[in-house]
Design an enzyme around this catalytic site. Structure first.
Site, short mmCIF file in Angstrom:
data_model
loop_
_atom_site.label_atom_id
_atom_site.label_comp_id
_atom_site.label_asym_id
_atom_site.label_seq_id
_atom_site.Cartn_x
_atom_site.Cartn_y
_atom_site.Cartn_z
CB VAL B 77 -0.94 0.06 0.95
CG1 VAL B 77 -1.55 1.43 1.37
CG2 VAL B 77 -1.46 -1.31 1.46
CB CYS B 78 1.49 4.49 -2.15
SG CYS B 78 1.88 5.72 -2.27
#
Lengths: 133, 130
Positions: B77-78
């Site tokens: 997940v960024c």
């Protein structure tokens, strides 16, 4: 190992967050010393328009960041001619983006290249990684 | 072939995550390697463990968690996109002084460099978006 990355920007700068978050990826990619090129087409051509003022919509004007792309060794920024013309714009409406050529006494050179949709197709065919925003 | 997957849209409103999930499953079934799945833009919302979809519908986050377990997928997940949208793991919640965290099992939070690395390492980066 350097790969050819192409980031394709197709959305207007403020209606959605794609343009801003695209710019964040582009700046990170430069730190990985890849060969990075950018395309602005469709409403994406508005991302580079001069004189953006965002106070009235309460958003941060991130357009000045594009002028730093040259410092990140990003020398090829392609603007699709058809997209520009369809919106009644010319290159004069866009920021003048340059990079400095260290092999030519740091001469400032244009980063922006106006290309037709057909030319863009062959530019895309030449890439290894294409990410569209 | 070594593949990397990017998901740019959140669950349910767009089909992007479903398509990415189906594609990832099919690729694994054919014997391909999935180097990484990277969640960007609203795609980070696929990682919330607090969504409660109707029981007769698919649970997109749980599907990913299950697939991660079966194949040891690297689901990333960024962090920049996640912080904007209120997606926090335990460490980030502590660091930011928040009273809750919501990252589902099997996902990890990391930086945009992970996306670029995936582009470099994989034979193909496949982007699922709107």
């Amino acid at each position: 190992m350097a790969k050819k990355f192409l980031f394709v920007n197709r959305k207007a700068p403020y209606g959605t967050i794609y343009a801003l978050e695209s710019l964040e990826v582009v700046l990170i990619s430069a730190a990985f010393e890849q060969v990075v090129s950018l395309v602005f087409m469709d409403d994406g051509v508005y991302e580079l328009t001069r004189g953006q003022k965002t106070d009235a919509i309460g958003m941060k004007n991130f357009s000045p960041t594009y002028s730093a792309l040259g410092d990140y060794e990003i020398k090829n920024i392609y603007i699709e001619k058809e997209s520009l013309e369809a919106r009644g714009l010319t290159l004069d409406d866009l920021q003048h983006l340059v990079w400095e050529d260290e092999d030519d006494d740091w001469a400032e050179k244009d980063s922006i290249h106006l290309v037709s949709s057909k030319e863009l197709a062959s530019i895309m065919a030449d890439q290894e990684v294409i990410i569209t925003f | 072939m070594k593949l990397a997957i990017q998901i740019n849209e959140g669950p349910y409103q767009h089909q992007a995550s479903d398509s990415a999930y189906q594609f990832t499953r099919a690729a694994l079934a054919k014997g391909h390697e999935i180097f990484r799945v990277f969640l960007y833009h609203d795609g980070v919302n696929n990682a919330t463990r607090l969504a409660v979809p109707p029981q007769d519908d698919r649970n997109i986050t749980q599907q990913w968690t299950q697939l991660q377990k079966e194949h040891e997928l690297d689901l990333v997940v960024c962090i920049a996109a996640a912080q904007r949208r209120g997606l926090l793991d335990e460490d980030e919640a502590k660091r930011q002084g928040k009273d809750a965290n919501n990252i589902a099992e099997g996902f990890r939070i990391s930086g945009l460099g992970q996306l670029i690395e995936a582009g470099i390492e994989a034979d193909r980066l496949v982007v699922f978006g709107d």
